[in-house]
Design a protein around this motif. Structure first.
Motif, PDB file in Angstrom:
ATOM      1  N   THR A   7      15.966  32.322   0.954  1.00 20.49           N
ATOM      2  CA  THR A   7      14.617  31.942   1.782  1.00 20.49           C
ATOM      3  C   THR A   7      14.629  30.402   1.924  1.00 20.49           C
ATOM      4  N   ILE A   8      15.713  29.667   1.459  1.00 18.88           N
ATOM      5  CA  ILE A   8      15.617  28.096   1.771  1.00 18.88           C
ATOM      6  C   ILE A   8      17.084  27.769   2.173  1.00 18.88           C
ATOM      7  N   ASP A   9      17.090  26.749   2.940  1.00 21.03           N
ATOM      8  CA  ASP A   9      18.143  26.272   3.390  1.00 21.03           C
ATOM      9  C   ASP A   9      18.787  24.923   2.444  1.00 21.03           C
ATOM     10  N   VAL A  10      19.871  24.816   2.217  1.00 22.42           N
ATOM     11  CA  VAL A  10      20.277  23.590   1.298  1.00 22.42           C
ATOM     12  C   VAL A  10      21.537  22.939   2.019  1.00 22.42           C
ATOM     13  N   ILE A  22      12.499  24.950   3.520  1.00 21.19           N
ATOM     14  CA  ILE A  22      11.926  26.261   3.084  1.00 21.19           C
ATOM     15  C   ILE A  22      11.903  27.107   4.327  1.00 21.19           C
ATOM     16  N   ASP A  23      12.611  28.297   4.256  1.00 22.93           N
ATOM     17  CA  ASP A  23      13.062  28.931   5.569  1.00 22.93           C
ATOM     18  C   ASP A  23      12.253  30.364   5.836  1.00 22.93           C
ATOM     19  N   ILE A  58      12.418  17.602   0.505  1.00 19.93           N
ATOM     20  CA  ILE A  58      12.091  19.062   0.644  1.00 19.93           C
ATOM     21  C   ILE A  58      11.186  19.366   1.987  1.00 19.93           C
ATOM     22  N   THR A  59      11.248  20.101   2.972  1.00 26.06           N
ATOM     23  CA  THR A  59      10.910  20.325   4.016  1.00 26.06           C
ATOM     24  C   THR A  59      10.429  21.657   4.296  1.00 26.06           C
ATOM     25  N   GLY A  60       9.718  21.892   5.371  1.00 25.20           N
ATOM     26  CA  GLY A  60       9.811  23.272   5.816  1.00 25.20           C
ATOM     27  C   GLY A  60      10.140  23.379   7.108  1.00 25.20           C
ATOM     28  N   SER A  61      10.628  24.778   7.465  1.00 22.53           N
ATOM     29  CA  SER A  61      11.268  24.754   8.825  1.00 22.53           C
ATOM     30  C   SER A  61       9.998  25.217   9.863  1.00 22.53           C
TER      31      SER A  61
END
Ligand code: HXC
Length: 262
Positions: A7-10, A22-23, A58-61
């Motif tokens: 659910t997240i990309d790193v 955050i994906d 940390i960011t959002g998609s």
């Protein structure tokens, strides 16, 4: 690392800047329990086991949201017993143990748990399209990831009270004006700016950065006298670092420092 999360990309760049995205754009990056546990696990992993990563963004998609809050669809049927015995939201406590700086690059809505996640970070950079708010009250609940504690520390009691009791949103410019965010930047420059700040921090001594972060974090929790004593001890302990010897020698010799990060 990427494959460990769904659910997240790193992503970790060679200059020490890690980006955690955050994906779940289709749900405005709402924080369901899987997203929450993946954010915490990724941060702890990058902090403790990943020598290359020095700063975490940390960011959002997507274009609309950083995170529009905890996942309301998931929370709707939770019982008191589930919440209490399941220690709901306790996982976030461990994020406080992260020593590497966390930068929130707020690219859109940061609401409820999304605003609280941003406030768990050490620096908040906002896109001009960002909106912040604690709308939990409109759902018949209250903030549960630190909003009632971190927001008044950031913006003062009266402003925090107004936001938490009305559930109103504020725009980026207002968030900067009241001290919630450090800066607002044009939307398409947000990540570039976040990378600039992160890359700059990543050029400094890792233990000195960690000590500075910890001292500032402590200032939010303790009395002035206790905080000053804490700072003094951390300051004195810098003189046990190789990086202090190197940093000061480099200044005297008019050359850039070469940190051993020890
Ligand atoms: C689950 C969410 C969501 C959320 C948006 N979505 N926010 N799903 N939890 N918090 C979903 C919508 O259901 C919708 O899915 C899709 O994302 C797009 O959202 P829309 O509402 O259609 O978009 P828009 O009309 O542009 O409105 C944007 C918005 C609104 C103003 C941000 O989505 C909104 O008010 N969201 C809720 C904000 C909120 O109350 N957050 C606090 C949550 S409580 P579908 O499938 O319908 O297309 C909380 C508590 C934290 O955070 C701590 C204690 C647990």
């Amino acid at each position: 690392l990427r494959q460990s999360f769904s659910t997240i990309d790193v992503d970790v760049a060679s200059n020490g800047v890690a980006v955690l995205t955050i994906d779940r754009p289709q749900a405005l990056n709402a924080l369901n329990s899987k997203v929450m546990s993946e954010i915490v696990s990724a941060c702890l992993y990058l902090d403790r086991n990943h020598a290359t990563a020095k700063v975490i963004i940390i960011t959002g998609s997507g274009d609309k949201a950083f995170a529009a809050g905890a996942d309301i669809k998931e929370l709707a049927s939770v019982s008191y017993a589930d919440a209490y015995h399941g220690s709901m939201l306790n996982g976030w406590e461990t994020l406080r143990s992260v020593r590497k700086p966390l930068i929130a690059a707020v690219n859109g809505y940061a609401l409820g748990g999304g605003c609280e996640l941003a406030m768990m970070c050490d620096i908040i950079l906002a896109s001009e399209r960002a909106q912040f708010g604690q709308p939990e009250i409109t759902l018949g609940v209250i903030p549960g990831m630190g909003g009632t504690q971190r927001l008044p520390r950031a913006v003062g009691r009266s402003r925090a009270m107004e936001l938490i009791l009305t559930g109103d949103f504020i725009k980026a410019e207002e968030a900067v004006r009241i001290g919630l965010a450090s800066r607002a930047v044009p939307h398409d420059q947000l990540m570039e700016e976040a990378h600039k700040v992160a890359a700059k921090i990543a050029t400094h001594s890792v233990p000195a950065v960690a000590k500075a972060k910890e001292c500032v974090a402590v200032s939010q929790e303790v009395s002035l006298g206790e905080g000053l004593r804490f700072e003094k001890r951390e300051f004195w302990s810098c003189f046990a670092l190789e990086d202090q010897k190197e940093g000061m020698a480099a200044f005297v010799q008019k050359r850039p420092p070469v940190w051993s990060h020890k």
